[in-house]
Design an enzyme around this catalytic site. Sequence first.
Site, PDB file in Angstrom:
ATOM      1  N   ARG A  90       8.590 -31.642 -11.524  1.00 28.77           N
ATOM      2  CA  ARG A  90       7.389 -32.076 -10.806  1.00 28.77           C
ATOM      3  C   ARG A  90       6.658 -33.190 -11.545  1.00 28.77           C
ATOM      4  NH1 ARG A  90       4.021 -27.213  -9.850  1.00 28.77           N
ATOM      5  NH2 ARG A  90       5.221 -27.107  -7.953  1.00 28.77           N
ATOM      6  N   CYS A 103      11.912  -9.554 -15.753  1.00 24.57           N
ATOM      7  CA  CYS A 103      10.666  -9.558 -16.524  1.00 24.57           C
ATOM      8  C   CYS A 103      10.466  -8.180 -17.141  1.00 24.57           C
ATOM      9  CB  CYS A 103       9.463  -9.836 -15.630  1.00 24.57           C
ATOM     10  SG  CYS A 103       9.574 -11.388 -14.752  1.00 24.57           S
ATOM     11  N   CYS A 107       4.490  -8.218 -12.272  1.00 27.29           N
ATOM     12  CA  CYS A 107       3.044  -8.337 -12.028  1.00 27.29           C
ATOM     13  C   CYS A 107       2.826  -8.430 -10.519  1.00 27.29           C
ATOM     14  CB  CYS A 107       2.503  -9.593 -12.686  1.00 27.29           C
ATOM     15  SG  CYS A 107       3.089  -9.798 -14.378  1.00 27.29           S
TER      16      CYS A 107
END
Length: 405
Positions: A90, A103, A107
Amino acid sequence: MELWQQMVRDSVHSVDQLVEKFGIDRTVAEGLDEFFQARINPYYLGLIRFPGDPIWRQCVPDKAELDDLDGFEDPLQEDRMSPVPNITHRYPDRALFLTTSQCGMYCRFCTRKRKVGNSDKISMKELESAFKYLEKHTEIRDVIMSGGDPLMLTDVMLEKILKRLRQIPHIEIIRIGSKMPCVLPQRITPKLVDMIKKYHPVYVNTHFNHPWEITPESTKACEMLANAGIPVSNQAVLMKGVNDDAEVMRELFTKLLKIRVRPYYLYMADETRGANHFRTSLDTGLEIIQKLRGYTSGLAIPHFVIDAPGGGGKIPILPQYVLHRDEDRVVMKNYKGEIFVYREAHNSQPAPEVNIPIEVIEKNNGNGSNGNGANGNGSNGNGSSKKPKNYKEKIEVTEIAQSSN
Ligand code: SF4
């Protein structure tokens, strides 16, 4: 198997466990499991103090996730900016490199749910095209390894990637984005840091959101990284019911500094599907920053940003301190709301001696400003009566809002 791997294995993750441990209705638990599976390892589970507390909210699935139809699956348009699998390019000189879908905890607010969980969401088989892209694009000098969480890789796999990146001459900096120091600090072992430090300069960006996450274990993990010469910074997300309070944030940021972690970014929550219940107003964030700035060390204050939807990148948001600006002067208020004037430099000429009797009339004077000049007598006290171009006796706040940057 290392301790941290065993702890991942012992995580709460099944529908049965969600029903038993958290009293979630079975049909809801099944819906949540399908939407975004749970993974709560025993360490992070042990940080919960009561149902619905800031730790609980971050890790325990919530029915509200299924009610949110407005959010985006890929709010930052990372996939659109992905020239080859596993790479998002980006910004001009840096690239995001996704290395795993796993992970240490999942979350509930995660922006990258579409990539996280099942191992097929980020394929390790496609790393070669990512390396080739990084080799070819000599403008990339900074690679941010992310995922998922790169520290879910074994030491051997992680070292293979670091070694390969270090063979690319134009890559100056490697950053590892990892929540492990916060959610599973047992992952930070002497063996791991000894391996990472061979590939310096390596930075770690971690992710603490609440002061209760700073424990003896996470302190030890961050200190081990710092002692290995790995600068650690923190990216927090502003979330309702977690940390949308200036006192909580002050405690978080000052405690992070004590464990040698620099607060780097505070993000407004992304418009991610299933995470609407975490979002706050922008004013909440601005008010928090305003309550910190000046009252605690600048080292403890992160950049407050919105990661622009649609892939616009991080845009810094600041409370309004500049009240007026013209070619001769900048009128500002400080953290106490007192007004000060800074004279602009003029090339090849000494700064003009000016006396700028500023009188700012605040329409909504709720911030402690006395509405007078810097020294309370309407003058900046530097002697001359020469007035700058565009001088005005009175500046209306509405006018300031239109003219200032
Ligand atoms: S550790 Fe990061 S990538 Fe993984 S679930 Fe949490 S926010 Fe998402």
